[in-house]
Design a protein around this motif. Structure first.
Motif, PDB file in Angstrom:
ATOM      1  N   LEU A  10       0.821  -1.213   0.000  1.00  0.00           N
ATOM      2  CA  LEU A  10       0.000   0.000   0.000  1.00  0.00           C
ATOM      3  C   LEU A  10       0.861   1.272   0.000  1.00  0.00           C
ATOM      4  N   ILE A  11       1.782   1.369   0.961  1.00  0.00           N
ATOM      5  CA  ILE A  11       2.580   2.599   1.107  1.00  0.00           C
ATOM      6  C   ILE A  11       3.641   2.700   0.006  1.00  0.00           C
ATOM      7  N   GLY A  12       4.454   1.646  -0.127  1.00  0.00           N
ATOM      8  CA  GLY A  12       5.508   1.663  -1.140  1.00  0.00           C
ATOM      9  C   GLY A  12       4.937   1.849  -2.539  1.00  0.00           C
ATOM     10  N   GLY A  13       3.877   1.136  -2.833  1.00  0.00           N
ATOM     11  CA  GLY A  13       3.258   1.223  -4.154  1.00  0.00           C
ATOM     12  C   GLY A  13       2.677   2.600  -4.430  1.00  0.00           C
ATOM     13  N   SER A  14       2.060   3.189  -3.406  1.00  0.00           N
ATOM     14  CA  SER A  14       1.449   4.509  -3.596  1.00  0.00           C
ATOM     15  C   SER A  14       2.524   5.584  -3.785  1.00  0.00           C
ATOM     16  N   ILE A  15       3.649   5.453  -3.086  1.00  0.00           N
ATOM     17  CA  ILE A  15       4.754   6.384  -3.316  1.00  0.00           C
ATOM     18  C   ILE A  15       5.271   6.210  -4.741  1.00  0.00           C
ATOM     19  N   ALA A  16       5.395   4.945  -5.169  1.00  0.00           N
ATOM     20  CA  ALA A  16       5.885   4.661  -6.520  1.00  0.00           C
ATOM     21  C   ALA A  16       5.033   5.359  -7.575  1.00  0.00           C
ATOM     22  N   ILE A  17       3.718   5.362  -7.369  1.00  0.00           N
ATOM     23  CA  ILE A  17       2.829   6.006  -8.350  1.00  0.00           C
ATOM     24  C   ILE A  17       3.209   7.472  -8.535  1.00  0.00           C
ATOM     25  N   THR A  18       3.428   8.174  -7.421  1.00  0.00           N
ATOM     26  CA  THR A  18       3.777   9.601  -7.520  1.00  0.00           C
ATOM     27  C   THR A  18       5.182   9.804  -8.099  1.00  0.00           C
ATOM     28  N   LEU A  19       6.126   8.963  -7.677  1.00  0.00           N
ATOM     29  CA  LEU A  19       7.498   9.080  -8.201  1.00  0.00           C
ATOM     30  C   LEU A  19       7.497   8.949  -9.723  1.00  0.00           C
ATOM     31  N   LYS A  20       6.675   8.047 -10.229  1.00  0.00           N
ATOM     32  CA  LYS A  20       6.575   7.830 -11.678  1.00  0.00           C
ATOM     33  C   LYS A  20       5.878   9.006 -12.351  1.00  0.00           C
ATOM     34  N   GLU A  21       4.731   9.335 -11.779  1.00  0.00           N
ATOM     35  CA  GLU A  21       3.889  10.385 -12.339  1.00  0.00           C
ATOM     36  C   GLU A  21       4.669  11.684 -12.486  1.00  0.00           C
ATOM     37  N   LYS A  22       5.451  12.004 -11.474  1.00  0.00           N
ATOM     38  CA  LYS A  22       6.183  13.281 -11.473  1.00  0.00           C
ATOM     39  C   LYS A  22       7.606  13.123 -12.010  1.00  0.00           C
ATOM     40  N   LYS A  23       7.892  11.961 -12.540  1.00  0.00           N
ATOM     41  CA  LYS A  23       9.213  11.695 -13.145  1.00  0.00           C
ATOM     42  C   LYS A  23      10.369  12.060 -12.213  1.00  0.00           C
ATOM     43  N   ILE A  24      10.236  11.718 -10.944  1.00  0.00           N
ATOM     44  CA  ILE A  24      11.281  12.026  -9.968  1.00  0.00           C
ATOM     45  C   ILE A  24      12.384  10.970 -10.017  1.00  0.00           C
ATOM     46  N   ALA A  25      11.987   9.739 -10.254  1.00  0.00           N
ATOM     47  CA  ALA A  25      12.967   8.654 -10.287  1.00  0.00           C
ATOM     48  C   ALA A  25      13.224   8.236 -11.730  1.00  0.00           C
ATOM     49  N   ALA A  26      14.524   8.087 -12.072  1.00  0.00           N
ATOM     50  CA  ALA A  26      14.856   7.551 -13.394  1.00  0.00           C
ATOM     51  C   ALA A  26      14.378   6.109 -13.462  1.00  0.00           C
ATOM     52  N   LYS A  27      14.586   5.413 -12.348  1.00  0.00           N
ATOM     53  CA  LYS A  27      14.193   4.008 -12.304  1.00  0.00           C
ATOM     54  C   LYS A  27      13.691   3.664 -10.899  1.00  0.00           C
ATOM     55  N   ILE A  28      12.616   2.881 -10.839  1.00  0.00           N
ATOM     56  CA  ILE A  28      12.145   2.402  -9.540  1.00  0.00           C
ATOM     57  C   ILE A  28      12.376   0.897  -9.460  1.00  0.00           C
ATOM     58  N   VAL A  29      13.150   0.518  -8.464  1.00  0.00           N
ATOM     59  CA  VAL A  29      13.502  -0.890  -8.291  1.00  0.00           C
ATOM     60  C   VAL A  29      12.712  -1.453  -7.110  1.00  0.00           C
ATOM     61  N   GLY A  30      11.944  -2.491  -7.368  1.00  0.00           N
ATOM     62  CA  GLY A  30      11.145  -3.094  -6.303  1.00  0.00           C
ATOM     63  C   GLY A  30      11.845  -4.271  -5.649  1.00  0.00           C
ATOM     64  N   VAL A  31      11.748  -4.329  -4.317  1.00  0.00           N
ATOM     65  CA  VAL A  31      12.281  -5.469  -3.571  1.00  0.00           C
ATOM     66  C   VAL A  31      11.144  -5.996  -2.693  1.00  0.00           C
ATOM     67  N   ASP A  32      10.885  -7.292  -2.761  1.00  0.00           N
ATOM     68  CA  ASP A  32       9.793  -7.827  -1.935  1.00  0.00           C
ATOM     69  C   ASP A  32      10.057  -9.302  -1.687  1.00  0.00           C
ATOM     70  N   LYS A  33       9.801  -9.747  -0.477  1.00  0.00           N
ATOM     71  CA  LYS A  33      10.028 -11.178  -0.204  1.00  0.00           C
ATOM     72  C   LYS A  33       8.970 -12.019  -0.913  1.00  0.00           C
ATOM     73  N   SER A  34       7.868 -11.388  -1.309  1.00  0.00           N
ATOM     74  CA  SER A  34       6.835 -12.116  -2.043  1.00  0.00           C
ATOM     75  C   SER A  34       7.035 -11.941  -3.547  1.00  0.00           C
ATOM     76  N   GLU A  35       7.357 -13.055  -4.212  1.00  0.00           N
ATOM     77  CA  GLU A  35       7.525 -13.034  -5.675  1.00  0.00           C
ATOM     78  C   GLU A  35       6.227 -12.584  -6.357  1.00  0.00           C
ATOM     79  N   ILE A  36       5.124 -13.010  -5.771  1.00  0.00           N
ATOM     80  CA  ILE A  36       3.813 -12.685  -6.352  1.00  0.00           C
ATOM     81  C   ILE A  36       3.584 -11.174  -6.333  1.00  0.00           C
ATOM     82  N   ASN A  37       3.871 -10.546  -5.184  1.00  0.00           N
ATOM     83  CA  ASN A  37       3.696  -9.095  -5.096  1.00  0.00           C
ATOM     84  C   ASN A  37       4.608  -8.360  -6.066  1.00  0.00           C
ATOM     85  N   LEU A  38       5.820  -8.869  -6.210  1.00  0.00           N
ATOM     86  CA  LEU A  38       6.784  -8.234  -7.119  1.00  0.00           C
ATOM     87  C   LEU A  38       6.267  -8.309  -8.557  1.00  0.00           C
TER      88      LEU A  38
END
Lengths: 279, 279
Positions: A10-38
């Protein structure tokens, strides 16, 4: 700038949406112990790639920790060993124990402790939504213990999330969240349990449930994986507020039991002062 | 058809909006002990005219009682003495005592007991909103004690309000509302009192209040004039559910106090079953 999001929920994903939308991050790298969530996060376009934590440290300047607080606490010291100039952001809902765990770490300054006072009762990447943080409060905790460049890097993201900011020490933070966030979850859990129990003997009990009931129990949908560690880490403060809340409820009970409606009226009237706080 | 609305507040005013919008009533006559509310309701166009109760009885076919339950209980028997073919609708949030008060009245059949499970934490005519009832539940109580024509007249309005309907006896109704409406208000009142008390020693406590907190305390804005009589009339049922709720909270407290996080996790998981009920 590349940003690693450890825990794409919920939190990480929602931050990611804004980072993408506002082009703040060149790349967003996800790390998650759940392969399914990743996989879900990739499919939803929340992240650009999935990686192991070690890989993510190698290629990202900012590492956001949006995982349960027990996982933050056990991960943070060793993670700090591995970083050089990167910034680690602890976004957990409790702070005192987490920050104690790194208090004497030589690289303590690379950690910024920030708690976004925003969320919903849902979890996982599919719970991520745009504008979750807009107009909400970002609490910086023990900010003077962070390096200035590290703090500024995180505060730039907070600004893009369009959040208000405030500053507290870890002790204050944990007491305050016990009173205005953690206890609300406990009352919801307990209320849900009370009514679910009654349902066994009165099958139709939920037929009359309206928006008032929904409002007071919706937090009971919250994830036990996220919340059990929060209560574990903030145990003393939560026990204190819980005792006080039970005392208040017992008082309301006794006043009603004694048919002292004048006092009952005054109690409601007094609680109405909450109007001053809520919109 | 002329409709009298006795108590032009949140409920009465919101019904008036639909009655006007759908042209169901030729005239809406407002009755209110508060001259100010009556004026406001007129200015807002909720009612066509203000009147005394006696006048309203003379010119209306349907008389809706949307006043606090203690006022309904004391008014209903004498009001029933005065009607002939009119229909009186008791819209109160408690039923057992109100209906006992007219159980043996020769004109009992002219009363339809209906409880719309809808509302907000606000009160007064300015709280009236369109579509307050859309998709919500109208509970008919002891409907077999109402004359058929009286019931049909009220049910036609319920249909225009676009509500679902269900039927219960007075005892069931009062137990059910204690569990899914009245207790929610008590937990909100008590939670507000708990945190307002803490504010005295921790001034910034509300700074971190987010949507979760707001959700669990918003009902604490509710009117003591409306709610004190509800708790008075439904005292035994409310005391029962309050005792059970305190027991659940005490159990949660003890489990946390004993650091039994496995049980704590299971309690949250169990309360998650509320997802089945809530959207």
């Amino acid at each position: 700038m590349n940003v690693a999001i450890v825990g794409v929920g919920l939190i990480g994903g929602s931050i990611a949406i804004t980072l993408k939308e506002k082009k703040i991050a060149a790349k967003i790298v996800g790390v998650d112990k759940s392969e399914i969530n990743l996989k879900k996060a990739l499919q939803m376009g929340l992240i650009d790639e999935g990686a192991t934590l070690a890989d993510a440290i190698g290629k990202c300047e900012i590492i956001l920790l949006t995982i349960p607080v027990d996982a933050i606490m056990s991960l943070l010291p060793s993670l700090l060993d591995q970083v050089t100039s990167q910034v680690i952001v602890d976004m957990g809902s409790t702070k005192e124990r987490i920050l104690q765990a790194i208090a004497n770490h030589p690289k303590r300054g690379r950690v910024v402790a920030a708690h976004p006072m925003a969320g919903t009762e849902y979890s996982g990447p599919e719970a991520a939504i745009p504008n979750l943080f807009t107009g909400k409060m970002m609490v910086y905790v023990d900010a003077t213990n962070s390096d200035e460049d590290a703090f500024e890097a995180v505060d730039a993201i907070t600004e893009q999330l369009e959040m208000h900011t405030t500053f507290m020490n870890a002790r204050e933070h944990d007491v305050h969240t016990a009173y205005v966030s953690h206890i609300s979850h406990i009352t919801s859990f307990a209320l849900a349990l009370t009514v679910l129990e009654k349902e066994k003997s009165q099958g139709r009990i939920f037929e009359l449930a309206g928006s008032g009931f929904e409002s007071t129990v919706r937090l009971a949908k919250s994830s036990p994986d996220m919340w059990t560690p929060i209560f574990k880490q903030n145990r003393e403060n939560v026990l204190e507020v819980l005792q006080e809340h039970i005392k208040q409820l017992q008082h309301v009970h006794d006043v009603l039991s004694n048919e002292d409606y004048e006092t009952f009226y005054k109690l409601i009237k007094k609680s109405n002062k909450i109007r001053r706080i809520l919109k």
